[in-house]
Design a protein around this motif. Structure first.
Motif, short mmCIF file in Angstrom:
data_model
loop_
_atom_site.label_atom_id
_atom_site.label_comp_id
_atom_site.label_asym_id
_atom_site.label_seq_id
_atom_site.Cartn_x
_atom_site.Cartn_y
_atom_site.Cartn_z
N GLU A 882 -8.31 -30.62 4.41
CA GLU A 882 -9.48 -31.46 4.69
C GLU A 882 -10.68 -30.90 3.93
O GLU A 882 -11.02 -29.73 4.12
CB GLU A 882 -9.76 -31.48 6.20
N GLU A 885 -16.24 -34.95 1.39
CA GLU A 885 -16.12 -36.05 0.45
C GLU A 885 -16.85 -35.73 -0.87
O GLU A 885 -16.43 -36.12 -1.96
CB GLU A 885 -16.70 -37.31 1.08
N SER A 888 -14.70 -34.33 -3.54
CA SER A 888 -13.42 -34.99 -3.79
C SER A 888 -13.22 -35.33 -5.27
O SER A 888 -12.10 -35.59 -5.70
CB SER A 888 -13.26 -36.23 -2.93
N LEU A 897 -3.81 -38.43 -1.16
CA LEU A 897 -4.66 -38.73 -0.01
C LEU A 897 -3.80 -39.15 1.19
O LEU A 897 -2.96 -40.02 1.08
CB LEU A 897 -5.64 -39.85 -0.37
N GLN A 900 -8.56 -40.03 6.06
CA GLN A 900 -9.95 -39.67 5.83
C GLN A 900 -10.78 -40.02 7.04
O GLN A 900 -10.36 -40.80 7.90
CB GLN A 900 -10.48 -40.37 4.58
N LYS A 905 -12.18 -36.02 3.35
CA LYS A 905 -10.91 -36.59 2.92
C LYS A 905 -9.82 -35.54 3.12
O LYS A 905 -10.09 -34.34 3.06
CB LYS A 905 -11.00 -37.01 1.46
N ARG A 906 -8.58 -36.03 3.30
CA ARG A 906 -7.48 -35.09 3.60
C ARG A 906 -6.33 -35.35 2.64
O ARG A 906 -5.93 -36.50 2.45
CB ARG A 906 -7.01 -35.28 5.03
N TYR A 907 -5.81 -34.27 2.10
CA TYR A 907 -4.79 -34.40 1.05
C TYR A 907 -3.60 -33.50 1.34
O TYR A 907 -3.74 -32.45 1.96
CB TYR A 907 -5.37 -33.98 -0.30
#
Ligand SMILES: Nc1ncnc2c1ncn2[C@@H]1O[C@H](COP(=O)(O)OP(=O)(O)OP(=O)(O)O)[C@@H](O)[C@H]1O
Ligand SMILES: [Mg+2]
Length: 1245
Positions: A882, A885, A888, A897, A900, A905-907
């Protein structure tokens, strides 16, 4: 039906619940004599907690996510189930929600929640008829919350859906989809919708027993207390009781009642045989194939299982509920008070958590209950279908279900699913086989209490009255019988019918089900019951007894000894039946066998302290340890008649121990102590040395009240160690391990956490119990050495110090050091300490390694993005990176991704995916290790069973000695009996003897003590008025002798006796209508047994023999029997109202005349109703001239005129007889002594 109405109906049902709790009954019966004598109990309130189920009638709103908190509630992730849930309201919530419930509104917490599950597309496949209830917070922690479920309460809208992982799909639905649910019926207790006569046979027929077994509750349901909140809530609904109940379902029109193949005229067993076929198997049912093909897949499954277990109630697992259909549903509504589900079929259900309660209730009512579990999840089912080479039909697309347990009165094991026992008594499953050999009856027997696992086996010859069989059944009353389907000799059938009229019976087909001895041995040789667990190829370790029962020289143990054939046949039947109930491996693998011998045979065998009578029967004798046993010549024999007549272990009113010798003695602190004491009471000692050994222990204990209190307090804290050891043995059995051969090892249990917790708690309870026992023994070391009693020293001294109590400190030490017991108790799982389990350690190391790598990766990423990066997500969505933003833009193609939120944002990256996969694998490995480690811990514990058994024997013995000491101390007048070792001249002298419990507990009778001396005349002929105390005196004499030979002080000034080998009784008047025997027949067959078996060392109690026939016949029979008893020379109390008999024996020097004294005031020859008789209850010398029967008649309430008239008639009879006697004398004088019959003499007048 409105919600309010549903609840109202629930309340209506709850109050008069037919399943009144055991404790309710106990309380009621202990409240007063009247209750007991009536044999009734008054339930004090609803037997089940009145918590109410909330239904959603308000608009749905999403339930906030819940995370697993300290309260152990189930975690709800975003991948939650797709089903709406209904919640059960906990007690705490009750009060909050009272008002809203009463108003018909759903409470806040009871909102239905719709949650989305990713990857599962079966949300809409739930059939509307499913009992779609689930607590939104996951399975309740214990029964208390889950038990609130009553199927009919959860009236569901068509939107309702099931919230389980293993939810049945539409295909899986047992009930066809109906467009809309109907109202559930109110099902008031009066409704018994199924007319049994409409169905063929009696499927799932209960035992007709209405009387509970001795000490056994009629409905072993755990008592429930109502919380005040619940009471308040119920009170709200009580206001509604004026309303009429909802209309009942038209139970006579359930579709299953119309099924052709269930009609008596069409009924066939699974093999297509008609009921009149000798091979007909009533346990099965033929269900036509075309009918099956028309069913839904799950309903087809149900019918297939029903066809194999037609005589049982199927508890059919669907998701997390047990569902009952058709005739089983009707039974459950009738017996359990459940309410019908809506739908066209009879259908009820309850949650898995309530299994123990409802199944116990059905079993107690005599039903056979089949627990059917899902052994596949929908995912597993799909994988199976996908893997299958042949094209899957719709019937393949249903989760697999298997029978996991069949429970009956005789096969309860009290395992984690079944729940704990509420009574200490053992209940036996008994196989019996009879055969006539050369005109003699031969019996083979095998019986076991499945909660303890000790098999008793034996074979014996019996007399034509089946005396030994009666004794067996009195000492070991079975709760279920396995009989061969043969034309058995009439004698044995009549005994079974009369003694066990209500006991559940299974008739097995000879050969196929009731195996031959050879088939039994062959089967045992081919299976691995007797091999060490997990060692399928190792040598079988046959139990010693079975080796003895095979022919000498047969090294393969495949040929039965001829005199053991019947016993082995019974073992065969037992094995077959245990297999059917899926208990064979659990029980037989314990290898606990002991020989059963009738007590009279055993008593003849010098030093018969072997496996048949010794510690093996759990009687806590420590006989091999006890030098006083080496010279003992068996036991006192108390046959079935005596056990019953003297009410030693069960009273004749309601079958409980109230008003029995056992009831007076049993103050045992432990359940296993109680069982040992029962065995003692049925089988007192005979050897003076053995009796003295117990008396010494009693004396020592009485002199040390402080020790008694301390040891009792320590024993009270012990659980039922004997049953625990068996349960742990079963848990440690490899067959139950995941993937093992037992279907339970594949069962998908929703309360698995609870069951494994129970199993671990069992282990902890056993460890704790043995630990406490060991501490107690160590603390008592000094005290024990000061005792003169050998027995006390034996059980209170460690074996290393010359005692018999095993020192298992090392074993306990292992368990203490190998896992944290407190944590195990808290968490319900065993976490092994480092170095205890390799597999677990490896998984743990792997997890630590992954954790480090994850932390390192996070640091790396933070550096890369130049800001704080954290992991986000749960379960399979874990380790999403996480990041804010604003950074990002630094993300490249390797970042995927996932989700979010505002500002973040979470990847996932390849690395996080890899780490997640490793993490999941390591967690699974750790879970697998943990699952098996519990089993291995159980197995390790069970390996020391010999040590535990010995410890339990010592503790049981101690408990019983304490009970005897407490009884002895409680005697207002009491003495240590003097046992005469010189047995050449049998003697019995009781000075001022009291009845053991009359006067103590019988509501303040002032008992008049009596002195009985049988030194000079061994046969005492007792007369006296009706109600004068003759029968009481006889019973008292028998009971005092038994008490003395139990090794207990007796309530008397003094008691001196030479050991009695057997007490015979002919007391009371009863008939055995069930066995076709009249009152007089019973009387005479009991007398015949006395004449056949009595010896000079016996004590014979004969009460008014002959009164069941005409005066002259009865008197003549009494006279004949009396003469025979005189020849035997036994000690005998013989009461009679035949004054002719007294005249006949008044000059016989071996007969002592005695009577129960009374005082007559206003004696009136003309009118006895004017007389007043005072009973003195004092045994006095000489005969009593009259019986004062008219006095008894008056006291019993016979109208005065009738009594007066009867007296006149009696006077006429007397005058006639006098005349007749005079006439006979004259006749003799003049006709040279030719005899004349009384009838001729009377006619001649
Ligand atoms: N020793 C005693 N002390 C006080 N009460 C006694 C004693 N013996 C008997 N009783 C009382 O007397 C009642 C009747 O006694 P019991 O049945 O023994 O009389 P019985 O002589 O056998 O009468 P029957 O000849 O009618 O059979 C008992 O139920 C008991 O209440
Ligand atoms: Mg009597």
């Amino acid at each position: 039906m409105s919600q309010k109405n549903t609840l109202f109906n629930y309340f209506k049902r709850a109050k008069p619940s037919p399943t009144a709790s055991t404790d309710d009954k106990k309380t009621a019966s202990s409240e007063g004599k009247k209750t007991v004598s009536d044999g009734k109990s008054t339930p004090k309130g609803p037997s089940q907690k009145g918590n109410l189920l909330s239904r959603s009638t308000t608009p749905k709103r999403p339930r906030p996510k819940e995370s697993k908190g300290g309260d152990g509630k189930k975690e709800k992730s975003s991948s939650a189930k797709p089903y709406k849930r209904l919640r059960l309201i906990s007690d705490d919530e009750d009060s909050e929600n009272d008002q809203s419930l009463a108003n018909g509104k759903a409470p806040e917490g009871g909102d239905v929640v719709r949650e989305k599950e990713s990857g599962r597309g079966d949300a809409d496949t739930k059939p509307p008829d499913e009992p779609v209830l689930s607590d939104s917070d996951g399975p309740p922690e214990d029964d208390d919350s889950a038990d609130e479920y009553k199927s009919g309460k959860h009236e569901l809208s068509s939107e309702d859906e099931l919230a389980d992982d293993a939810v049945p799909s539409e295909e899986d639905s047992p009930v066809k989809k109906t467009p809309k649910r109907k109202k559930p019926s109110a099902a008031t207790p009066k409704q018994t919708p199924l007319s049994q006569s409409r169905l063929p046979g009696t499927p799932a027929t209960p035992n007709t027993a209405s009387t509970p077994r001795a000490g056994g509750p009629s409905t072993p349901v755990t008592p429930r207390a109502l919380g005040s909140a619940t009471k308040n809530k119920l009170a709200c609904f009580a206001l509604d009781s004026e309303r009429p109940p909802a209309p009942a379902a038209d139970a006579d029109h359930w579709p299953h009642l119309q099924l052709e193949f269930l009609r008596p005229e069409k009924r066939r067993d699974a093999a297509g045989r008609r009921p009149d076929d000798p091979e007909f198997d009533p346990r099965t049912l033929r269900v036509p194939a075309d009918f099956l093909d028309k069913q839904t897949p799950a309903m087809r499954q149900w019918w297939v299982l029903k066809s194999k277990h037609y005589d049982c109630v199927l508890l059919f697992k669907m998701g997390k509920f047990y569902e009952m259909f058709h005739m089983d549903a009707v039974t459950c509504v009738k017996e359990l008070g459940l309410l019908y589900m809506k739908g066209e079929h009879a259908h009820v259900g309850f949650p898995e958590a309530s299994y123990c309660r409802y199944s116990a209730s059905l079993v107690a009512k005599g039903y056979r209950v089949v627990r059917i579990e899902q052994t596949e999840t929908p995912d597993m089912m799909q994988a199976r279908v996908a893997k299958s080479t042949k094209k899957a039909t719709k019937f393949d697309k249903v989760v697999a279900r298997e029978v996991c347990q069949i429970t009956t009165m005789g096969t309860r094991t009290f395992n984690a699913v079944e729940g704990d026992a509420c009574e200490a008594d053992l209940s036996y499953l008994m196989a019996l086989r009879e055969q006539e050999v050369d005109g003699h009856l031969q019996f083979g027997v095998c019986f076991v209490d499945t909660s303890v696992g000790l098999f008793h086996m034996g074979q014996f010859t019996d007399d034509c009255h089946c005396s030994r069989l009666r004794t067996l059944l009195a000492h070991y009353p079975p709760s279920q019988l396995l009989l061969a389907r043969t034309t058995a000799p009439q004698e044995s059938r009549t005994v079974l019918n009369s003694l066990l009229p209500n006991v559940l019976r299974e008739t097995l087909r000879p050969g196929q089900e009731f195996w031959t001895g050879e088939k039994t041995l062959r089967f045992l040789a081919e299976t691995d019951y007797f091999r060490e667990d997990g060692d399928e190829t190792g040598p079988a370790q046959w139990p010693e007894l079975l080796l003895q029962m095979t022919k000498d020289g047969d090294t393969l143990h495949l040929t039965p000894r001829p005199d053991c054939e019947l016993a082995l046949q019974c073992l065969g039947a037992m094995t077959w039946y245990l297999q059917l109930c899926l208990l064979d491996a659990q029980l037989l693998s314990m290898r606990r066998f002991c020989r059963y011998q009738p007590p009279d045979i055993e008593s003849q065998q010098e030093g018969s302290s072997g496996p048949s009578s010794g510690g093996g029967d759990g009687s806590g004798d420590l006989s091999t340890a006890d030098p006083t046993q080496s010279d003992h010549t068996g036991r006192m024999v108390l046959d079935g008649i005596t056990v019953k007549n003297l009410e030693l272990v069960a009273n004749t009113v309601d079958g409980t121990t109230k008003g029995t010798l056992l009831g007076a003695l049993d103050t045992c602190a432990t359940a296993f102590g109680k069982r040992v004491l029962r065995a003692w009471v049925c089988s007192p000692l005979r050897s003076p040395a053995a009796i003295a050994a117990r008396l010494d222990a009693v004396d020592d204990l009485i002199s040390r009240a402080d020790v008694m209190d301390d040891v009792t307090a320590a024993l009270k804290k012990l659980p039922d160690l004997e049953r625990l050891v068996r349960r742990i043995h079963v848990q440690g059995n490899g067959r139950l391990r995941a993937g093992g051969s037992h279907p339970d090892s594949r069962a998908i249990m929703f309360e698995e956490g609870k069951y494994s917790r129970r199993k671990i708690l069992d282990l902890l309870a056993a460890i704790g119990g043995f630990q406490r026992a060991l501490t107690m023994v160590r603390t008592m070391a000094d005290t024990a050495s000061s005792f003169s009693s050998y027995l006390l020293r034996c059980c209170l001294t460690l074996d290393a110090d010359g005692g018999k109590f095993p020192d298992f400190a090392d074993v306990l030490e292992y368990f203490e050091s190998s896992f944290d017991q407190e944590e195990a108790r808290r968490e319900g799982r065993i976490l092994p300490a480092d170095g205890v389990d390799e597999q677990f350690d490896a998984a743990k190391d792997a997890l630590e390694q992954i954790e480090q790598e994850l932390a390192e990766y996070l640091r790396e990423q933070s550096r890369h993005f130049g800001c704080k990066v954290s992991y986000y997500g749960q379960a399979k969505n874990r380790f999403q990176l996480e990041l804010p933003e604003r950074v990002s833009h630094k993300v490249d193609g390797s970042y995927e991704l996932q989700s979010q939120k505002k500002g973040a944002k979470r990847y996932w990256t390849d690395t996080t995916r890899r780490l997640l996969a490793r993490q999941l694998a390591a967690e699974e490995a750790r879970a697998a290790a943990l699952r098996d480690i519990s089993r291995r811990m159980f197995a390790r514990f069970a390996r020391h069973h010999a040590v535990w058994e010995r410890a339990v024997q010592c503790l049981g013995l101690l408990d019983c000695l304490l009970a005897l000491a407490r009884f002895s101390r409680g005697c207002e007048v009491g003495c240590r009996p003097e046992i005469v070792t010189d047995q050449s001249e049998p003697v019995l002298e009781i000075e001022e003897g009291h009845h053991p419990w009359l006067g103590r507990s019988s509501g303040g009778i002032d008992f008049i003590p009596n002195t009985i001396s049988m030194q000079h005349g061994r046969l005492m002929l007792v007369t006296g008025p009706n109600m004068g105390g003759k029968s009481t005196l006889m019973r008292q004499a028998g009971l005092l002798v038994i008490l003395a030979q139990l090794g207990c002080h007796v309530p008397a000034e003094s008691l001196r006796l030479s050991p009695v080998d057997r007490v015979f009784t002919r007391l009371g008047a009863q008939d055995r209508i069930m066995s076709g025997q009249s009152t007089f027949h019973v009387e005479l067959s009991e007398t015949a047994a006395i004449m056949r078996h009595a010896t000079v060392h016996s004590l014979v109690l004969v009460d008014e023999l002959g009164r069941g026939t005409s005066t002259f016949d009865g008197c003549a029979i009494a006279s004949g029997v009396l003469r025979q008893l005189l020849r035997t020379g036994c000690r005998c109390l013989f009461s009679t109202h035949y004054h002719m008999l007294v005249e006949e024996f008044e000059h016989e020097p071996r007969v002592r005349l005695a009577h129960m004294a009374c005082m007559v005031e206003n004696e009136n020859e003309e009118d006895p109703t004017e007389e007043t008789i005072t009973f003195l209850y004092k045994l006095s010398d000489g005969a009593c001239p009259k019986s004062y029967g008219f006095n008894a008649a008056r006291l019993a309430g016979i109208p005065v005129e009738v009594v007066r008239k009867a007296h006149q008639v009696a006077r006429q009879f007397e005058q006639r007889i006098e005349k007749m006697a005079r006439f006979a004398a004259v006749w003799r004088e003049h006709c040279g002594g030719t005899a004349v019959s009384p009838a001729a003499a009377i006619a001649a007048q």
